[in-house]
Design a protein around this motif. Structure first.
Motif, PDB file in Angstrom:
ATOM      1  N   ARG A 223       0.754  -1.214   0.070  1.00 18.94           N
ATOM      2  CA  ARG A 223      -0.070  -0.134  -0.169  1.00 18.94           C
ATOM      3  C   ARG A 223       0.928   1.203  -0.066  1.00 18.94           C
ATOM      4  O   ARG A 223       1.680   1.395   0.817  1.00 18.94           O
ATOM      5  CB  ARG A 223      -0.807  -0.155   1.269  1.00 18.94           C
ATOM      6  N   THR A 224       0.770   2.183  -0.879  1.00 18.88           N
ATOM      7  CA  THR A 224       1.580   3.204  -1.104  1.00 18.88           C
ATOM      8  C   THR A 224       0.951   4.496  -1.188  1.00 18.88           C
ATOM      9  O   THR A 224      -0.196   4.386  -1.946  1.00 18.88           O
ATOM     10  CB  THR A 224       2.405   3.034  -2.501  1.00 18.88           C
ATOM     11  N   ALA A 225       1.249   5.394  -0.328  1.00 21.27           N
ATOM     12  CA  ALA A 225       0.629   6.726  -0.602  1.00 21.27           C
ATOM     13  C   ALA A 225       1.510   7.685  -1.571  1.00 21.27           C
ATOM     14  O   ALA A 225       2.611   7.605  -1.428  1.00 21.27           O
ATOM     15  CB  ALA A 225       0.740   7.586   0.840  1.00 21.27           C
ATOM     16  N   VAL A 226       0.783   8.332  -2.493  1.00 22.73           N
ATOM     17  CA  VAL A 226       1.198   9.284  -3.545  1.00 22.73           C
ATOM     18  C   VAL A 226       1.043  10.618  -3.147  1.00 22.73           C
ATOM     19  O   VAL A 226      -0.436  10.771  -3.310  1.00 22.73           O
ATOM     20  CB  VAL A 226       0.881   8.701  -4.865  1.00 22.73           C
ATOM     21  N   VAL A 227       1.758  11.491  -2.815  1.00 18.22           N
ATOM     22  CA  VAL A 227       1.405  12.716  -2.513  1.00 18.22           C
ATOM     23  C   VAL A 227       1.774  13.788  -3.592  1.00 18.22           C
ATOM     24  O   VAL A 227       2.723  13.876  -4.000  1.00 18.22           O
ATOM     25  CB  VAL A 227       2.129  13.315  -1.185  1.00 18.22           C
ATOM     26  N   GLY A 228       0.757  14.483  -4.427  1.00 18.25           N
ATOM     27  CA  GLY A 228       1.141  15.631  -5.256  1.00 18.25           C
ATOM     28  C   GLY A 228      -0.142  15.498  -6.220  1.00 18.25           C
ATOM     29  O   GLY A 228      -1.027  14.643  -6.272  1.00 18.25           O
ATOM     30  N   SER A 229      -0.195  16.697  -6.996  1.00 20.37           N
ATOM     31  CA  SER A 229      -1.228  16.858  -7.822  1.00 20.37           C
ATOM     32  C   SER A 229      -0.988  17.001  -9.508  1.00 20.37           C
ATOM     33  O   SER A 229      -1.589  17.265 -10.183  1.00 20.37           O
ATOM     34  CB  SER A 229      -2.319  18.110  -7.284  1.00 20.37           C
TER      35      SER A 229
ATOM     36  N   GLY B  35      -2.827  -7.138  -4.079  1.00 14.42           N
ATOM     37  CA  GLY B  35      -2.567  -6.451  -2.745  1.00 14.42           C
ATOM     38  C   GLY B  35      -1.790  -5.168  -3.013  1.00 14.42           C
ATOM     39  O   GLY B  35      -1.446  -4.273  -2.000  1.00 14.42           O
ATOM     40  N   THR B  36      -1.458  -4.734  -4.479  1.00 18.25           N
ATOM     41  CA  THR B  36      -0.900  -3.625  -4.549  1.00 18.25           C
ATOM     42  C   THR B  36      -1.799  -2.689  -4.659  1.00 18.25           C
ATOM     43  O   THR B  36      -3.050  -2.666  -5.431  1.00 18.25           O
ATOM     44  CB  THR B  36       0.018  -3.412  -6.043  1.00 18.25           C
ATOM     45  N   HIS B  37      -1.629  -1.372  -3.942  1.00 19.20           N
ATOM     46  CA  HIS B  37      -2.838  -0.343  -3.980  1.00 19.20           C
ATOM     47  C   HIS B  37      -2.139   0.942  -3.591  1.00 19.20           C
ATOM     48  O   HIS B  37      -1.098   1.085  -3.090  1.00 19.20           O
ATOM     49  CB  HIS B  37      -3.910  -0.711  -2.832  1.00 19.20           C
ATOM     50  N   ALA B  38      -2.895   1.895  -4.264  1.00 14.39           N
ATOM     51  CA  ALA B  38      -2.174   3.349  -3.874  1.00 14.39           C
ATOM     52  C   ALA B  38      -3.504   4.337  -3.323  1.00 14.39           C
ATOM     53  O   ALA B  38      -4.604   3.909  -3.431  1.00 14.39           O
ATOM     54  CB  ALA B  38      -1.856   4.057  -5.337  1.00 14.39           C
ATOM     55  N   VAL B  39      -2.800   5.284  -2.583  1.00 13.38           N
ATOM     56  CA  VAL B  39      -3.648   6.037  -1.834  1.00 13.38           C
ATOM     57  C   VAL B  39      -3.112   7.745  -2.594  1.00 13.38           C
ATOM     58  O   VAL B  39      -1.965   7.705  -2.091  1.00 13.38           O
ATOM     59  CB  VAL B  39      -3.534   6.107  -0.286  1.00 13.38           C
TER      60      VAL B  39
ATOM     61  N   GLU C   6     -11.071   5.303 -10.482  1.00 14.61           N
ATOM     62  CA  GLU C   6     -12.315   4.644 -10.586  1.00 14.61           C
ATOM     63  C   GLU C   6     -12.315   3.154 -10.611  1.00 14.61           C
ATOM     64  O   GLU C   6     -13.281   2.372 -10.441  1.00 14.61           O
ATOM     65  CB  GLU C   6     -12.900   5.121 -11.834  1.00 14.61           C
ATOM     66  N   ALA C   7     -11.264   2.665 -10.982  1.00 20.75           N
ATOM     67  CA  ALA C   7     -11.036   0.907 -11.069  1.00 20.75           C
ATOM     68  C   ALA C   7     -10.801   0.452  -9.512  1.00 20.75           C
ATOM     69  O   ALA C   7     -10.794  -0.809  -9.228  1.00 20.75           O
ATOM     70  CB  ALA C   7      -9.963   0.646 -11.889  1.00 20.75           C
ATOM     71  N   GLY C   8     -10.540   1.340  -8.890  1.00 23.10           N
ATOM     72  CA  GLY C   8     -10.289   0.803  -7.257  1.00 23.10           C
ATOM     73  C   GLY C   8      -8.838   0.532  -7.135  1.00 23.10           C
ATOM     74  O   GLY C   8      -8.418  -0.010  -6.017  1.00 23.10           O
ATOM     75  N   HIS C   9      -8.163   0.751  -8.105  1.00 18.87           N
ATOM     76  CA  HIS C   9      -6.560   0.630  -7.842  1.00 18.87           C
ATOM     77  C   HIS C   9      -5.817   1.762  -7.081  1.00 18.87           C
ATOM     78  O   HIS C   9      -4.751   1.363  -6.499  1.00 18.87           O
ATOM     79  CB  HIS C   9      -5.871   0.513  -9.049  1.00 18.87           C
ATOM     80  N   ALA C  10      -6.697   2.689  -7.029  1.00 16.90           N
ATOM     81  CA  ALA C  10      -6.221   3.907  -6.028  1.00 16.90           C
ATOM     82  C   ALA C  10      -7.143   4.269  -5.475  1.00 16.90           C
ATOM     83  O   ALA C  10      -8.441   4.776  -5.956  1.00 16.90           O
ATOM     84  CB  ALA C  10      -5.228   4.878  -6.877  1.00 16.90           C
ATOM     85  N   GLY C  11      -7.112   4.953  -3.981  1.00 15.04           N
ATOM     86  CA  GLY C  11      -8.378   5.964  -3.490  1.00 15.04           C
ATOM     87  C   GLY C  11      -7.670   7.258  -3.303  1.00 15.04           C
ATOM     88  O   GLY C  11      -6.601   7.370  -3.160  1.00 15.04           O
TER      89      GLY C  11
ATOM     90  N   LEU D  93       1.351   2.367 -10.833  1.00 16.80           N
ATOM     91  CA  LEU D  93       1.125   1.686  -9.587  1.00 16.80           C
ATOM     92  C   LEU D  93      -0.222   0.812 -10.076  1.00 16.80           C
ATOM     93  O   LEU D  93      -0.429  -0.426  -9.598  1.00 16.80           O
ATOM     94  CB  LEU D  93       1.072   2.717  -8.497  1.00 16.80           C
ATOM     95  N   ALA D  94      -1.109   1.438 -10.827  1.00 18.87           N
ATOM     96  CA  ALA D  94      -2.386   0.799 -11.176  1.00 18.87           C
ATOM     97  C   ALA D  94      -1.836  -0.370 -12.133  1.00 18.87           C
ATOM     98  O   ALA D  94      -2.660  -1.536 -11.954  1.00 18.87           O
ATOM     99  CB  ALA D  94      -3.307   1.821 -11.902  1.00 18.87           C
ATOM    100  N   ASP D  95      -1.144  -0.406 -12.985  1.00 22.43           N
ATOM    101  CA  ASP D  95      -0.595  -1.262 -13.700  1.00 22.43           C
ATOM    102  C   ASP D  95      -0.051  -2.482 -13.008  1.00 22.43           C
ATOM    103  O   ASP D  95      -0.384  -3.649 -13.243  1.00 22.43           O
ATOM    104  CB  ASP D  95       0.380  -0.989 -14.794  1.00 22.43           C
TER     105      ASP D  95
END
Length: 460
Positions: A207-213, A233-237, A272-277, A224-226
């Motif tokens: 689980r990885t947090a990505v900070v930035g816009s 178990g791979t997921h981005a926040v 939208e695919a749920g790979h990242a929240g 990360l979605a790929d």
């Protein structure tokens, strides 16, 4: 520690010191030679384009025809250098190996490696002293790989060291968050190269947090979605300091910068695919350890669920520490030259609406000192390599005494279709056709700086 101090020359035949052997720094040296001036390029790394090599795996949106400088090509021609196909799209590694290093080799002993600039000042004058200041040459302090110190006397100093070495921190107030430094083993400030097995293992199944816009964050989320499609178990926040609005993901299919729009759509698809929240309005104040994981805490007291890794992509900023004895005129917000700042304000301009500029906008209260390339933009994003080449053409003309040429504009930028990042594609054919959202439909220009995974410094 050995110390070498050069005596101050009485002749005007002093070199122009250029800081950084990246694309803009080396172009500066070529322009100086074209003007009959002596350059001395000081590069902190062990080779040309050290920063570019850090993103060697990334393919540029821009073709070869737009990432080489005309004066540099003239310098390379007698060496037998073969100009790459102008329509082909290089990777960062291609750019370094097929253009930057050959150019540095052609410059020979005019480029010094492992030479870190630690200070610049007027000879015998600190920042306060007015008397005789403009008549004094510059003293450039350097530290070499073995720790020895040297002093070099220069007639002018052109700083093309970029911003790559000073990424923005996690803390929302511009300073490191509480606990950020102690959690450094789990925090990265670069878009990861998931083609590297070691890097892939760091994020796979975690689980990885990505900070930035910006586009860098979009790219990281897409990668990360790929990875999530292949590694359970791979997921981005995705951490945003603001809320999600209609412009958060860019203009999408209607974006006049197609590649920027494509990046935004990929990020949107990942969410939208749920790979990242997405977590909005989250301004990080602190980082806490939770066993082997990290917990981000916002200024309003919110705590995120634990994450394994954090990728911070909050921009870059100039390192001005070694220029503390030089009188610079910088905008209080952007840390860009005062006259340039209104032209590049990201609240008003994109890379496609910044006018070409030169010595007039880049001058400082201290004569014969210039910040060029990405460093000239301070904290502003969307710097263009072609703009940097025009900057140094103008500045070197001014140093040579050709004011007419210095003030003449010799660059026309496309009004639309300027790429907003280095892209997600790896296929050169896709780059040229625009398939897969990889390339601009209109003429593209390389972006170097905030918002692009292929950010350069050490030489831009």
């Amino acid at each position: 520690m050995a110390v070498s101090i050069n005596s101050v020359p009485t002749t005007d035949q002093l070199p122009v010191v250029v800081i950084g052997a990246g694309p803009i720094g080396l172009a500066t040296a070529a322009r100086l030679i074209e003007r009959g001036l002596e350059p001395l390029v000081l590069e902190a790394g062990a080779s040309a384009g050290t920063a570019v090599r850090d993103w060697a795996h990334v393919r540029l949106f821009s073709p070869w025809s737009e990432v080489t400088d005309p004066a540099a090509e003239k310098l390379l021609a007698p060496t037998g250098w073969v100009r790459p196909d102008g329509a082909a799209y290089p990777t960062g590694g291609d750019w370094a190996e097929r253009y930057l290093q050959p150019l540095a080799d052609a410059l020979g002993d005019k480029v010094r490696y492992d030479a870190t600039v630690t200070g610049v000042a007027r000879t015998g004058r600190d920042r306060i002293v007015d008397s005789g200041r403009d008549e004094q040459p510059f003293t450039v302090h350097i530290r070499t790989a073995d720790g020895s110190e040297e002093r070099i006397t220069a007639r002018a100093v052109i700083d093309a060291s970029g911003t790559w070495s000073t990424p923005g921190p996690l803390g929302a107030n511009g300073l490191p968050a509480l606990g950020e430094r102690t959690a450094a083993d789990r925090i990265s400030y670069r878009v990861p190269d998931l083609g590297d097995p070691a890097v892939r293992a760091r994020y796979a199944g975690r689980r990885t947090a990505v900070v930035g816009s910006g586009a860098s964050a979009f790219t990281a989320l897409a990668h990360l979605a790929d990875l999530a499609k292949e590694e359970d178990g791979t997921h981005a926040v995705w951490i945003l300091r603001r809320g999600i609005t209609g412009s958060t993901f860019g203009g999408g299919e209607t974006d006049q910068l197609p590649a920027r729009g494509a990046l935004g759509l990929r990020a949107k698809a990942a969410v939208e695919a749920g790979h990242a929240g997405a977590v909005t309005g989250f301004r990080t104040q602190a980082v806490e350890r939770d066993g082997d994981r990290l917990v981000l805490i916002a200024e309003d007291g919110r705590r995120l669920d634990p994450v394994d890794e954090v990728i911070v992509l909050t921009g870059f900023r100039p390192d001005l520490s070694f220029l503390s004895e030089i009188r610079l005129g910088l905008d209080e917000r952007l840390q860009a030259p005062t006259a340039l700042a209104p032209l590049i304000d990201p609240n008003v301009h994109s890379c496609g609406t910044v006018y070409p500029h030169g010595v007039t906008e880049l001058s400082h209260p201290e004569q014969d000192v210039y910040l060029v390339g990405m460093k000239s933009y301070g904290r502003a994003p969307t710097f263009l390599a072609m703009t940097g080449y025009e900057q140094v053409r103008s500045i070197t003309a001014a140093i040579a005494g050709d004011r007419e040429a210095a003030e003449r504009v010799e660059l026309t930028l496309p009004e639309t279709g300027v790429c907003g990042g280095a892209g997600l594609f790896d296929d050169p054919d896709a780059a040229q056709t625009g398939e897969g959202g990889g390339c601009c439909a209109a003429p593209a220009t390389l972006q170097i700086g905030i918002g692009a995974p292929a950010v350069s410094s050490g030489g831009c």
